[in-house]
Write a protein that holds these residues in place. Structure first.
Motif, PDB file in Angstrom:
ATOM      1  N   GLY A 143      91.160  57.565  43.704  1.00 45.88           N
ATOM      2  CA  GLY A 143      92.223  56.848  44.410  1.00 45.88           C
ATOM      3  C   GLY A 143      91.787  55.454  44.831  1.00 45.88           C
ATOM      4  N   LEU A 144      90.529  55.323  45.255  1.00 44.69           N
ATOM      5  CA  LEU A 144      90.008  54.002  45.607  1.00 44.69           C
ATOM      6  C   LEU A 144      89.952  53.090  44.384  1.00 44.69           C
ATOM      7  CD1 LEU A 144      87.101  54.946  48.038  1.00 44.69           C
ATOM      8  CD2 LEU A 144      89.336  54.028  48.643  1.00 44.69           C
ATOM      9  N   ALA A 145      89.548  53.660  43.244  1.00 44.88           N
ATOM     10  CA  ALA A 145      89.483  52.853  42.021  1.00 44.88           C
ATOM     11  C   ALA A 145      90.884  52.383  41.616  1.00 44.88           C
ATOM     12  CB  ALA A 145      88.838  53.667  40.899  1.00 44.88           C
ATOM     13  N   ARG A 146      91.869  53.272  41.717  1.00 41.72           N
ATOM     14  CA  ARG A 146      93.244  52.878  41.375  1.00 41.72           C
ATOM     15  C   ARG A 146      93.764  51.817  42.342  1.00 41.72           C
ATOM     16  NH1 ARG A 146      93.778  58.500  40.629  1.00 41.72           N
ATOM     17  NH2 ARG A 146      94.783  58.690  42.683  1.00 41.72           N
ATOM     18  N   ALA A 147      93.421  51.946  43.627  1.00 39.14           N
ATOM     19  CA  ALA A 147      93.855  50.960  44.618  1.00 39.14           C
ATOM     20  C   ALA A 147      93.259  49.586  44.315  1.00 39.14           C
ATOM     21  CB  ALA A 147      93.457  51.421  46.020  1.00 39.14           C
ATOM     22  N   ASN A 176      88.757  43.509  48.081  1.00 32.40           N
ATOM     23  CA  ASN A 176      87.356  43.455  48.494  1.00 32.40           C
ATOM     24  C   ASN A 176      87.027  44.585  49.472  1.00 32.40           C
ATOM     25  OD1 ASN A 176      86.919  41.175  46.926  1.00 32.40           O
ATOM     26  ND2 ASN A 176      87.363  39.754  48.611  1.00 32.40           N
ATOM     27  N   GLU A 177      87.957  44.882  50.367  1.00 33.98           N
ATOM     28  CA  GLU A 177      87.725  45.961  51.329  1.00 33.98           C
ATOM     29  C   GLU A 177      87.571  47.300  50.616  1.00 33.98           C
ATOM     30  OE1 GLU A 177      89.954  48.065  55.175  1.00 33.98           O
ATOM     31  OE2 GLU A 177      90.963  46.524  53.983  1.00 33.98           O
ATOM     32  N   ILE A 178      88.486  47.602  49.706  1.00 32.42           N
ATOM     33  CA  ILE A 178      88.424  48.872  48.978  1.00 32.42           C
ATOM     34  C   ILE A 178      87.176  48.927  48.089  1.00 32.42           C
ATOM     35  CG2 ILE A 178      89.612  50.330  47.309  1.00 32.42           C
ATOM     36  CD1 ILE A 178      90.938  50.225  50.047  1.00 32.42           C
ATOM     37  N   ARG A 179      86.806  47.797  47.510  1.00 32.37           N
ATOM     38  CA  ARG A 179      85.625  47.762  46.651  1.00 32.37           C
ATOM     39  C   ARG A 179      84.359  48.037  47.461  1.00 32.37           C
ATOM     40  NH1 ARG A 179      84.497  42.134  44.063  1.00 32.37           N
ATOM     41  NH2 ARG A 179      84.058  41.757  46.273  1.00 32.37           N
ATOM     42  N   ASP A 180      84.252  47.489  48.669  1.00 33.70           N
ATOM     43  CA  ASP A 180      83.085  47.745  49.514  1.00 33.70           C
ATOM     44  C   ASP A 180      83.000  49.218  49.904  1.00 33.70           C
ATOM     45  OD1 ASP A 180      82.461  45.067  49.359  1.00 33.70           O
ATOM     46  OD2 ASP A 180      83.417  44.557  51.280  1.00 33.70           O
ATOM     47  N   LEU A 237      93.595  39.868  47.691  1.00 30.21           N
ATOM     48  CA  LEU A 237      92.153  39.711  47.475  1.00 30.21           C
ATOM     49  C   LEU A 237      91.361  40.364  48.595  1.00 30.21           C
ATOM     50  CD1 LEU A 237      89.783  38.486  45.915  1.00 30.21           C
ATOM     51  CD2 LEU A 237      90.132  36.365  47.235  1.00 30.21           C
ATOM     52  N   ASP A 238      91.793  40.199  49.837  1.00 34.02           N
ATOM     53  CA  ASP A 238      91.107  40.836  50.967  1.00 34.02           C
ATOM     54  C   ASP A 238      91.165  42.355  50.866  1.00 34.02           C
ATOM     55  OD1 ASP A 238      90.479  38.376  52.006  1.00 34.02           O
ATOM     56  OD2 ASP A 238      92.206  38.316  53.376  1.00 34.02           O
ATOM     57  N   ARG A 239      92.324  42.905  50.509  1.00 33.60           N
ATOM     58  CA  ARG A 239      92.432  44.358  50.377  1.00 33.60           C
ATOM     59  C   ARG A 239      91.563  44.861  49.222  1.00 33.60           C
ATOM     60  NH1 ARG A 239      94.836  42.680  53.969  1.00 33.60           N
ATOM     61  NH2 ARG A 239      92.739  43.035  54.767  1.00 33.60           N
ATOM     62  N   GLN A 252      94.257  44.140  42.464  1.00 33.79           N
ATOM     63  CA  GLN A 252      93.857  43.084  41.538  1.00 33.79           C
ATOM     64  C   GLN A 252      95.050  42.596  40.716  1.00 33.79           C
ATOM     65  OE1 GLN A 252      90.699  44.190  38.881  1.00 33.79           O
ATOM     66  NE2 GLN A 252      90.566  42.149  37.953  1.00 33.79           N
ATOM     67  N   ARG A 253      95.868  43.551  40.234  1.00 38.29           N
ATOM     68  CA  ARG A 253      97.064  43.157  39.469  1.00 38.29           C
ATOM     69  C   ARG A 253      98.019  42.328  40.326  1.00 38.29           C
ATOM     70  NH1 ARG A 253      96.717  48.486  37.345  1.00 38.29           N
ATOM     71  NH2 ARG A 253      98.225  49.196  38.902  1.00 38.29           N
ATOM     72  N   GLN A 254      98.238  42.752  41.568  1.00 34.77           N
ATOM     73  CA  GLN A 254      99.132  42.000  42.444  1.00 34.77           C
ATOM     74  C   GLN A 254      98.566  40.614  42.757  1.00 34.77           C
ATOM     75  OE1 GLN A 254     100.142  44.273  45.926  1.00 34.77           O
ATOM     76  NE2 GLN A 254     100.793  46.062  44.760  1.00 34.77           N
ATOM     77  N   LYS A 255      97.240  40.527  42.896  1.00 32.68           N
ATOM     78  CA  LYS A 255      96.607  39.223  43.137  1.00 32.68           C
ATOM     79  C   LYS A 255      96.807  38.310  41.940  1.00 32.68           C
ATOM     80  CE  LYS A 255      92.417  38.769  42.177  1.00 32.68           C
ATOM     81  NZ  LYS A 255      90.948  38.932  42.078  1.00 32.68           N
TER      82      LYS A 255
END
Length: 212
Positions: free
Chosen positions: A142-146, A110-114, A106-108, A151-154
């Protein structure tokens, strides 16, 4: 000559008597050892049976429901109710691992989304852009895929944690249910495979065994 024969016969007789005494003594010692081993074996069996009977609780129709309810309210509390305290660290270790992985993803995410939102607003100072050349180390795609990957892993970690939570409730319920029955290790049900001697074809079945 006669005196010599008499001494010889006497010596042979005495040696045979002593040999018989030695044999009798050895047999007696072995018998005592065997008897002591048998007594110790019976004592071990009696102690094991006493421990097994001690673990059997009086019949309580509400015990399984109580154990499940306690585990639902607080994970591990049902295991404490059934006396299986050694399971409590396993329960919290499994649940803590699942929740920890979910929070990390979740933290990763949110970071990529920001970072992705900042780029859309024209702010291009994130850590995925070379400050010297301004070249993108990771593209917007690449950011969108990340984000989708985190999200899937969460979601998977949350699903596994929920499954572990339900599993510890079932474990407490089943343990409380089994503790009210006299389970004998001598009685066992096992699959059995026999080969037909005429055509060498296998025959499958079940066998119920009782060890005396």
């Amino acid at each position: 000559m006669i005196r010599f024969l008499f001494i010889l016969i006497t010596a042979i007789s005495l040696s045979s008597v002593f040999a018989q005494d030695d044999t009798t003594f050895v047999i007696g010692v072995d018998s005592v050892r065997i008897e002591k081993r048998a007594i110790k074996k019976k004592e071990r069996i009696a102690k094991r049976e006493a421990r097994r009977i001690k673990n059997i609780r009086p019949y309580n129709a509400l015990a399984p429901s109580k154990a499940a309810f306690y585990s639902a309210v607080l994970p591990g509390l049902g295991q404490a109710y059934t006396g299986k305290y050694w399971k409590i660290p396993i329960v919290y270790g499994a649940l803590g691992t699942g929740v920890g992985i979910a929070l990390w993803n979740l933290d990763r995410q949110n970071e990529i989304r920001d970072i992705f939102k900042d780029r859309k607003r024209g702010i291009r100072t994130d850590r995925f852009i070379d400050p010297n050349t301004g070249q993108e180390l990771v593209s917007d795609d690449g950011l969108a895929r990340a984000q989708r990957n985190f999200q899937r892993q969460k979601e998977l970690s949350i699903a596994i944690s929920i499954g572990l939570y339900v599993l510890q409730i079932i474990d407490a319920n089943v343990t409380a249910h089994l503790q009210q029955y006299n389970l004998n290790d001598k009685l066992s049900l096992a699959p059995k495979l026999e080969i037909d001697n005429f055509n060498t074809s296998p025959n499958y079945g079940m066998s119920l065994k009782y060890n005396f």
